[in-house]
Design a protein around this motif. Structure first.
Motif, PDB file in Angstrom:
ATOM      1  N   LYS A   1      -0.708   8.186  -1.035  1.00  0.00           N
ATOM      2  CA  LYS A   1      -0.918   9.279  -1.949  1.00  0.00           C
ATOM      3  C   LYS A   1      -1.195  10.445  -1.181  1.00  0.00           C
ATOM      4  O   LYS A   1      -1.927  10.754  -0.493  1.00  0.00           O
ATOM      5  CB  LYS A   1      -2.343   8.907  -2.784  1.00  0.00           C
TER       6      LYS A   1
ATOM      7  N   PHE B   1      -0.133  -1.929  -4.797  1.00  0.00           N
ATOM      8  CA  PHE B   1       0.411  -2.541  -5.744  1.00  0.00           C
ATOM      9  C   PHE B   1       0.894  -3.853  -5.683  1.00  0.00           C
ATOM     10  O   PHE B   1       1.548  -4.273  -4.471  1.00  0.00           O
ATOM     11  CB  PHE B   1       1.780  -1.523  -6.108  1.00  0.00           C
TER      12      PHE B   1
ATOM     13  N   ILE C   1       3.219   8.750  -3.783  1.00  0.00           N
ATOM     14  CA  ILE C   1       2.572   9.123  -5.052  1.00  0.00           C
ATOM     15  C   ILE C   1       1.825  10.517  -4.868  1.00  0.00           C
ATOM     16  O   ILE C   1       1.136  10.856  -3.919  1.00  0.00           O
ATOM     17  CB  ILE C   1       0.868   8.189  -5.341  1.00  0.00           C
TER      18      ILE C   1
ATOM     19  N   LEU D   1       0.830  -1.197   0.053  1.00  0.00           N
ATOM     20  CA  LEU D   1      -0.191   0.072   0.217  1.00  0.00           C
ATOM     21  C   LEU D   1       0.773   1.348  -0.003  1.00  0.00           C
ATOM     22  O   LEU D   1       1.720   1.357   1.073  1.00  0.00           O
ATOM     23  CB  LEU D   1      -1.042  -0.142   1.203  1.00  0.00           C
TER      24      LEU D   1
ATOM     25  N   ARG E   1       0.740  14.279  -7.453  1.00  0.00           N
ATOM     26  CA  ARG E   1       0.342  14.582  -8.875  1.00  0.00           C
ATOM     27  C   ARG E   1       1.196  15.484  -9.385  1.00  0.00           C
ATOM     28  O   ARG E   1       1.661  16.400  -8.848  1.00  0.00           O
ATOM     29  CB  ARG E   1      -1.205  14.888  -8.963  1.00  0.00           C
TER      30      ARG E   1
ATOM     31  N   GLY F   1      -5.104   9.009   0.588  1.00  0.00           N
ATOM     32  CA  GLY F   1      -5.299   7.479   0.534  1.00  0.00           C
ATOM     33  C   GLY F   1      -4.139   6.726   0.186  1.00  0.00           C
ATOM     34  O   GLY F   1      -2.864   7.189   0.308  1.00  0.00           O
ATOM     35  N   GLN F   2      -4.628   5.708  -0.247  1.00  0.00           N
ATOM     36  CA  GLN F   2      -3.344   4.588  -0.590  1.00  0.00           C
ATOM     37  C   GLN F   2      -3.776   4.051  -1.911  1.00  0.00           C
ATOM     38  O   GLN F   2      -4.894   3.769  -2.306  1.00  0.00           O
ATOM     39  CB  GLN F   2      -3.341   3.410   0.529  1.00  0.00           C
ATOM     40  N   VAL F   3      -2.751   3.364  -2.511  1.00  0.00           N
ATOM     41  CA  VAL F   3      -2.743   2.704  -3.817  1.00  0.00           C
ATOM     42  C   VAL F   3      -2.311   1.318  -3.617  1.00  0.00           C
ATOM     43  O   VAL F   3      -1.077   1.491  -3.220  1.00  0.00           O
ATOM     44  CB  VAL F   3      -2.395   3.468  -4.958  1.00  0.00           C
TER      45      VAL F   3
ATOM     46  N   ASP G   1      -0.698  10.969 -12.120  1.00  0.00           N
ATOM     47  CA  ASP G   1       0.113  10.755 -10.733  1.00  0.00           C
ATOM     48  C   ASP G   1       1.343  10.064 -11.007  1.00  0.00           C
ATOM     49  O   ASP G   1       1.673   9.577 -12.111  1.00  0.00           O
ATOM     50  CB  ASP G   1      -0.755   9.520 -10.204  1.00  0.00           C
TER      51      ASP G   1
END
Length: 222
Positions: free
Chosen positions: A91, A115, A132, A88, A134, A111-113, A149
């Motif tokens: 972001k 992978f 992450i 995770l 932008r 938030g989180q993304v 991003d």
């Protein structure tokens, strides 16, 4: 770090000791004066980490903000999700200008993304130091566009400098640019891919603070 320490100062001190990171190094990492972290841990000043400092430290060390005195439900960590065995990546609610430069102050984790860890390993990225953000502006077009991003590896900065795209600071402005070694020891070129924007062909590396290397980008289909 295996045990939870309820004192965020002690927890941070223990983390730094375990990872061989000194106070001044971490202070510089979050854009503070060299004595900032030592004063926080040893003297209790400030009493609490500012929200933006806590978020950046958590993302850099790959731990929960709760460990550093933050809300228990707000996780700013590049850590594994047990259920899906994913990494995770936090972001951050900041933008790196691909134009004239932007100031990043007081911005939280939004938030989180998730992978796949193997995919990250194939990128050569360090999951403990990823975030992450932008892109703002079009000076890196067509390579990067406004609103893209980008994943930034904070463990891949000045110590491993090679030609590539980096998030960096110049005069307190946070920006994303192409960086290349220039002739002469300790000299770099800071390049805008869009020819309509300026390029700085010969700067002392000491005038540029490299935050991390851009290792991936994602964008909406327009």
């Amino acid at each position: 770090m295996t045990d939870f320490d309820p004192d965020p100062r002690a927890a941070l001190d223990r983390l730094l000791t375990e990872r061989g990171i000194d106070y001044a190094q971490l202070s510089a990492r979050i854009g503070r004066n060299p004595a900032y972290i030592q004063q926080y841990i040893k003297r209790g000043s400030p009493r609490r980490l500012a929200e933006e400092d806590r978020a950046r430290i958590a993302a850099y060390l790959g731990v929960s903000e709760a460990l550093l005195g933050g809300p228990a439900l707000r996780v700013a960590t590049a850590a594994r999700s047990r259920a899906a065995d994913m990494v995770l990546v936090p972001k951050l609610a900041i933008g790196a200008s691909a134009g004239a430069g932007a100031i990043a102050e007081g911005e939280p984790v939004e938030g989180q993304v998730a992978f796949d860890p193997k995919w990250l390993r194939d990128l050569g990225a360090d999951p403990r130091a990823l975030s992450i953000i932008r892109v703002e502006g079009d000076s890196m077009a067509p390579t990067l566009s406004d609103g893209d991003d980008i994943m930034v590896d904070g463990g891949d900065a000045a110590a491993r400098l090679r030609d590539g795209i980096y998030v960096l600071r110049i005069d307190d402005g946070l920006m994303v640019k192409r960086v290349a070694r220039a002739p002469g020891q300790g000299r770099v070129s800071v390049i805008s891919d869009n020819p309509q924007y300026p390029t700085y062909p010969d700067l002392p590396l000491t005038s540029v603070r490299l935050i991390g290397r851009v290792v991936w980008t994602g964008r909406r289909v327009r």
